[in-house]
Every structure is written in structure tokens, then in C-alpha cells.
Design an enzyme around this catalytic site. Structure first.
Site, PDB file in Angstrom:
ATOM      1  N   CYS A 113       5.314  13.366  -0.380  1.00 35.06           N
ATOM      2  CA  CYS A 113       4.621  13.198   0.891  1.00 35.06           C
ATOM      3  C   CYS A 113       5.475  13.667   2.075  1.00 35.06           C
ATOM      4  O   CYS A 113       5.606  14.864   2.289  1.00 35.06           O
ATOM      5  CB  CYS A 113       4.144  11.759   1.063  1.00 35.06           C
ATOM      6  SG  CYS A 113       2.836  11.595   2.307  1.00 35.06           S
ATOM      7  N   HIS A 221       1.385  10.826  -3.531  1.00 36.50           N
ATOM      8  CA  HIS A 221       2.360   9.764  -3.838  1.00 36.50           C
ATOM      9  C   HIS A 221       2.368   9.479  -5.343  1.00 36.50           C
ATOM     10  O   HIS A 221       1.730   8.541  -5.820  1.00 36.50           O
ATOM     11  CB  HIS A 221       2.020   8.484  -3.066  1.00 36.50           C
ATOM     12  CG  HIS A 221       2.391   8.522  -1.630  1.00 36.50           C
ATOM     13  ND1 HIS A 221       3.581   8.000  -1.139  1.00 36.50           N
ATOM     14  CD2 HIS A 221       1.747   9.034  -0.565  1.00 36.50           C
ATOM     15  CE1 HIS A 221       3.637   8.182   0.165  1.00 36.50           C
ATOM     16  NE2 HIS A 221       2.539   8.808   0.548  1.00 36.50           N
ATOM     17  N   GLU A 223       4.643   8.175  -7.065  1.00 34.91           N
ATOM     18  CA  GLU A 223       5.373   6.951  -7.409  1.00 34.91           C
ATOM     19  C   GLU A 223       4.434   5.795  -7.737  1.00 34.91           C
ATOM     20  O   GLU A 223       4.829   4.828  -8.408  1.00 34.91           O
ATOM     21  CB  GLU A 223       6.342   6.558  -6.293  1.00 34.91           C
ATOM     22  CG  GLU A 223       5.724   6.067  -4.995  1.00 34.91           C
ATOM     23  CD  GLU A 223       5.373   7.168  -4.015  1.00 34.91           C
ATOM     24  OE1 GLU A 223       5.215   6.855  -2.813  1.00 34.91           O
ATOM     25  OE2 GLU A 223       5.238   8.337  -4.433  1.00 34.91           O
TER      26      GLU A 223
END
Length: 259
Positions: A113, A221, A223
Site C-alpha cells: 500500500c 494489503h 498482510e
């Protein structure tokens, strides 16, 4: 062999409106530890506290995280406007030279990001202050309300270039991703190769051409749910492989190096 030390770029926050901290989201730490297989090392991204040279000596790879503050437009030759939002010049002063140094050395870097935008700017690129204001573009910001599960839900497709790094890494040309960003690439920096796009044309996946080591970034994102998401897991696993090679003294390896 010890786990590679993965430097996770932190962001500045104020807790309870009075206590300043540098912090990293737990999901970034989990992805670094449990998917990339490294030891997460939280970095206070401020040149008053750390230097690029010290960080590169201590860490084997770096994850450039997302964050509410945006890259300051001064760093890419434009004037700030209200649309550019909040800034963190201290983080810019660490991450931008860190990216260039890692690309040169072949030390692994993974941008997420804001980190995706930092890699582009570090290589000489520019950013749009607000994607949703552009003709024909969608709103890529996260929903303002709802649970984390709803905010990080998969919301649009990303299509990769045929035969590119991301296509080979994922094993498919199209994936579904979340989207929680306002800004995006306007002009790609030198050596920045855009390999993935959202349906509205927004750049979503890049690598640095000619970088001797792992130098990839995505606008979404990964993660979130990294251990179980079929798109996120191979990205962090490949980054972890590169970091382990670096930690073992084998030098830089590309994104698709086998363990």
C-alpha cells in the site's frame, strides 16, 4: 540457521490524544513471522532515531507497510493540496533512501500500500492524490464503517501481465484483492514495471526492473489473512526465501528463487 530479521517500517501515532508512539499493525508482524518465516523487527522510521546504514546492517529484508499518512508531494516535485491528506516526512526521510539503497544492494524489500507508493516515488515516480476523483476510476478507499473483516474483504480483481513475475509467482493471471487506499501511481519511476492492474486501470502490482534482489510491491494489503489467502501467502513466502538467502550470506536472489 537463525530466522532472517525482517524490518517492519512503523508509523507514528498518538495514543489517547497525548502519548506519541511508533507502531506496526499485528497483522504485519504475523505475516512476517508465520508466513515469511522471519523475526519481525519494528522500525521507528525517523532519521532522528535510526539511519539507513544501521538498518541495512541489522535487517535482512524490509516490509514497507501501509499507513494513514501519505508520501509528501515535495518528494516527487509537486505542491501539497488538501487532497493529499496527512504526511509523515520523517518516514519519507528513511524509506525513500532505504528503497534506493536496497535496490542497489539487492537486499529484499516488499512494499504494501503506502510502501508500494514509496517504492515508486523512491525510483522517481509520482502519485495521484486521490484516485476516486479521476474520470473513470473507482473508489479504492476502505469502507468507513464495519468490522475489520468487512473493511479488508476482497473487493476487486487484479490482472497480471502474461508471463510476468506476479503471474509466475501466483500461478494465475487474475486474483481478487482487498482495497484500502486513496492514492496511486500517476507516473511510474525509472525501472518501475507495472505488472498488475485493477479493472479501472489503477496500478496494483510493480517490480523494479534490473534489481538484483527481491523488489516487489502491491497496492493492496496482503498482510490481512496472509497465512490462508492464496494470493498473500506466495508473496510473503517468496519474500521470506529471499531474506533467508540474504541472512545466510548468499547475497541477493530474485523473487522466484527456490528455497
Amino acid at each position: 540457521m537463525r530466522r532472517p530479521i525482517l524490518g517492519i517500517i512503523g508509523n507514528q501515532y498518538v495514543i489517547e490524544d497525548r502519548y506519541p508512539v511508533h507502531a506496526v499493525g499485528r497483522m504485519n508482524l504475523d505475516a512476517a513471522a508465520h508466513v515469511a518465516g522471519g523475526m519481525p523487527y519494528v522500525i521507528a522510521a525517523d532519521p532522528a532515531l535510526v539511519s539507513v546504514e544501521e538498518l541495512m546492517e541489522v535487517c535482512d529484508g524490509f516490509i514497507l507497510t501501509g499507513g494513514r499518512a501519505n508520501v509528501h508531494p515535495d518528494t516527487y516535485g509537486e505542491l501539497p493540496t488538501e487532497a493529499h491528506g496527512a504526511f509523515d516526512p520523517a518516514r519519507d526521510a528513511i524509506t525513500l533512501p532505504l528503497v534506493r539503497a536496497c535496490v542497489e544492494a539487492g537486499q529484499p524489500i516488499l512494499g504494501l500500500c503506502r510502501g508500494f507508493q514509496e517504492i515508486n516515488v523512491a525510483m522517481g515516480g509520482t502519485l495521484y492524490p486521490e484516485i476516486r476523483d479521476l474520470p473513470g476510476r473507482d473508489n479504492h478507499r476502505m469502507p468507513p464503517d464495519g468490522t475489520l473483516e468487512e473493511q479488508f474483504a476482497l473487493r476487486h480483481a487484479v490482472t497480471f501481465d502474461e508471463g510476468g513475475v506476479f503471474h509466475r509467482l501466483m500461478g494465475t493471471r487474475q486474483v481478487m484483492t482487498n482495497t484500502l487506499h486513496g492514492q496511486g501511481i500517476k507516473t511510474p519511476g525509472a525501472r518501475i514495471v507495472i505488472e498488475g492492474h485493477a479493472p479501472d486501470g489503477t496500478a496494483e502490482a510493480i517490480h523494479v526492473s534490473g534489481a538484483p534482489g527481491f523488489a516487489l510491491a502491491v497496492q493492496w494489503h496482503p498482510e490481512w489473512n496472509a497465512a490462508h489467502d492464496p494470493v498473500s501467502r506466495p508473496l510473503f513466502e517468496a519474500f521470506g526465501i529471499a531474506a533467508r538467502h540474504w541472512a545466510a550470506g548468499h547475497g541477493p536472489v530474485p523473487a522466484l528463487k527456490s528455497a
